[in-house]
Write a protein that holds these residues in place. Structure first.
Motif, PDB file in Angstrom:
ATOM      1  N   ASP A 122       0.660  -1.178   0.103  1.00  0.00           N
ATOM      2  CA  ASP A 122       0.080   0.137  -0.098  1.00  0.00           C
ATOM      3  C   ASP A 122       0.876   1.104  -0.059  1.00  0.00           C
ATOM      4  OD1 ASP A 122      -2.221  -1.530  -0.093  1.00  0.00           O
ATOM      5  OD2 ASP A 122      -2.590  -1.443   2.143  1.00  0.00           O
ATOM      6  N   GLN A 123       1.966   1.309   0.837  1.00  0.00           N
ATOM      7  CA  GLN A 123       2.793   2.528   0.777  1.00  0.00           C
ATOM      8  C   GLN A 123       3.505   2.729  -0.442  1.00  0.00           C
ATOM      9  OE1 GLN A 123       2.873   4.438   3.197  1.00  0.00           O
ATOM     10  NE2 GLN A 123       4.374   5.714   2.438  1.00  0.00           N
ATOM     11  N   LEU A 124       3.898   1.556  -1.211  1.00  0.00           N
ATOM     12  CA  LEU A 124       4.357   1.805  -2.486  1.00  0.00           C
ATOM     13  C   LEU A 124       3.309   2.264  -3.514  1.00  0.00           C
ATOM     14  CD1 LEU A 124       6.280  -1.678  -2.999  1.00  0.00           C
ATOM     15  CD2 LEU A 124       7.397   0.564  -2.837  1.00  0.00           C
ATOM     16  N   ILE A 125       2.248   1.858  -3.578  1.00  0.00           N
ATOM     17  CA  ILE A 125       1.316   2.310  -4.351  1.00  0.00           C
ATOM     18  C   ILE A 125       1.187   3.937  -4.048  1.00  0.00           C
ATOM     19  CG2 ILE A 125      -1.274   2.180  -4.735  1.00  0.00           C
ATOM     20  CD1 ILE A 125       0.422   0.015  -6.323  1.00  0.00           C
ATOM     21  N   LYS A 126       0.819   3.922  -2.811  1.00  0.00           N
ATOM     22  CA  LYS A 126       0.827   5.434  -2.525  1.00  0.00           C
ATOM     23  C   LYS A 126       1.796   6.382  -2.912  1.00  0.00           C
ATOM     24  CE  LYS A 126       0.043   8.296   1.772  1.00  0.00           C
ATOM     25  NZ  LYS A 126      -0.089   8.288   3.148  1.00  0.00           N
ATOM     26  N   ILE A 127       3.015   6.064  -2.800  1.00  0.00           N
ATOM     27  CA  ILE A 127       4.085   6.810  -3.384  1.00  0.00           C
ATOM     28  C   ILE A 127       4.285   7.155  -4.825  1.00  0.00           C
ATOM     29  CG2 ILE A 127       6.682   7.047  -3.484  1.00  0.00           C
ATOM     30  CD1 ILE A 127       6.777   5.655  -0.783  1.00  0.00           C
ATOM     31  N   TRP A 128       4.000   5.992  -5.547  1.00  0.00           N
ATOM     32  CA  TRP A 128       3.821   5.866  -6.931  1.00  0.00           C
ATOM     33  C   TRP A 128       2.714   6.775  -7.398  1.00  0.00           C
ATOM     34  CZ3 TRP A 128       0.315   2.814 -10.085  1.00  0.00           C
ATOM     35  CH2 TRP A 128       0.592   2.668 -11.469  1.00  0.00           C
ATOM     36  N   ARG A 129       1.431   6.945  -6.932  1.00  0.00           N
ATOM     37  CA  ARG A 129       0.521   7.465  -7.164  1.00  0.00           C
ATOM     38  C   ARG A 129       0.820   9.105  -6.827  1.00  0.00           C
ATOM     39  NH1 ARG A 129      -4.554   5.192  -7.786  1.00  0.00           N
ATOM     40  NH2 ARG A 129      -5.299   7.536  -8.508  1.00  0.00           N
ATOM     41  N   LEU A 130       1.504   9.366  -5.631  1.00  0.00           N
ATOM     42  CA  LEU A 130       1.732  10.942  -5.329  1.00  0.00           C
ATOM     43  C   LEU A 130       2.771  11.372  -6.402  1.00  0.00           C
ATOM     44  CD1 LEU A 130       2.032  10.610  -1.618  1.00  0.00           C
ATOM     45  CD2 LEU A 130       0.436  11.807  -2.913  1.00  0.00           C
ATOM     46  N   LYS A 131       3.841  10.621  -6.918  1.00  0.00           N
ATOM     47  CA  LYS A 131       4.749  10.828  -7.822  1.00  0.00           C
ATOM     48  C   LYS A 131       4.161  11.086  -9.246  1.00  0.00           C
ATOM     49  CE  LYS A 131       8.977   9.061  -5.864  1.00  0.00           C
ATOM     50  NZ  LYS A 131      10.077   8.392  -6.160  1.00  0.00           N
ATOM     51  N   LEU A 132       2.861  10.312  -9.479  1.00  0.00           N
ATOM     52  CA  LEU A 132       2.309  10.473 -10.912  1.00  0.00           C
ATOM     53  C   LEU A 132       1.544  11.851 -10.784  1.00  0.00           C
ATOM     54  CD1 LEU A 132       0.971   6.838 -11.556  1.00  0.00           C
ATOM     55  CD2 LEU A 132       2.614   8.194 -12.755  1.00  0.00           C
TER      56      LEU A 132
END
Length: 170
Positions: A122-132
């Protein structure tokens, strides 16, 4: 001889010995040049078979990567990745940053096949989406206002439902 006389003699001899050793050490250090200092016995020498700490860190084998095998987990992760790839930010990112120009700071899609705990994923997805989201444009924000047309369409749908309800009463 008394005990006090022996103690005085012993301490006197001890002081002289220590002073002699100190003087010899100081003189030896001062007389040696910087190049000969490397060969000094007071320095710790590396053994020829001993590896340095940098070499041992680099040569440690890495843990084998565990792969996720649960089909439900893979399906759930793919769904989250698809949501991220279906954003304006992701499409802008693909157009603005070619593959060969990407850096480690750019958003990187998480590997769904690697074994992660639920919180880590969930943290990986959250960071990825924030960078997007950094690649979202103002035009994309104004497009969200176009959804108001679908709201009006839903009002029309509800009007049709009311008309059907009126027909049922007759």
């Amino acid at each position: 001889m008394s005990n006090s006389a022996i103690d005085n003699t012993w301490t006197k001899d001890l002081r002289e010995t220590l002073n002699d050793k100190r003087k010899a050490t100081k003189e030896r250090i001062l007389s040696q040049s910087d190049s000969s200092r490397e060969n000094s016995r007071s320095r710790k020498r590396a053994k020829p078979n001993e590896k340095s700490s940098v070499e041992t860190r680099a040569s440690k084998p890495k843990k084998p990567v565990e792969l996720e095998t649960d089909p439900l987990m893979l399906q759930r992760r793919q769904k989250q990745i698809d949501y991220g790839k279906n954003t304006t930010g992701y499409h802008n990112y693909l157009q603005q940053v070619p593959l060969d120009k990407r850096t480690k700071d750019d958003p990187k899609t998480p590997d769904k096949y690697s074994k992660y705990s639920r919180r880590s994923w969930d943290q990986l997805i959250k960071i990825w989406r924030l960078k997007l989201h950094e690649y979202d444009t103002d035009g994309a924000k104004s497009n969200t206002g176009s959804n108001s047309g679908s709201v009006a369409g839903s009002a029309t749908y509800s009007d049709e439902e009311e008309e059907e309800g009126d027909n049922d009463e007759q």
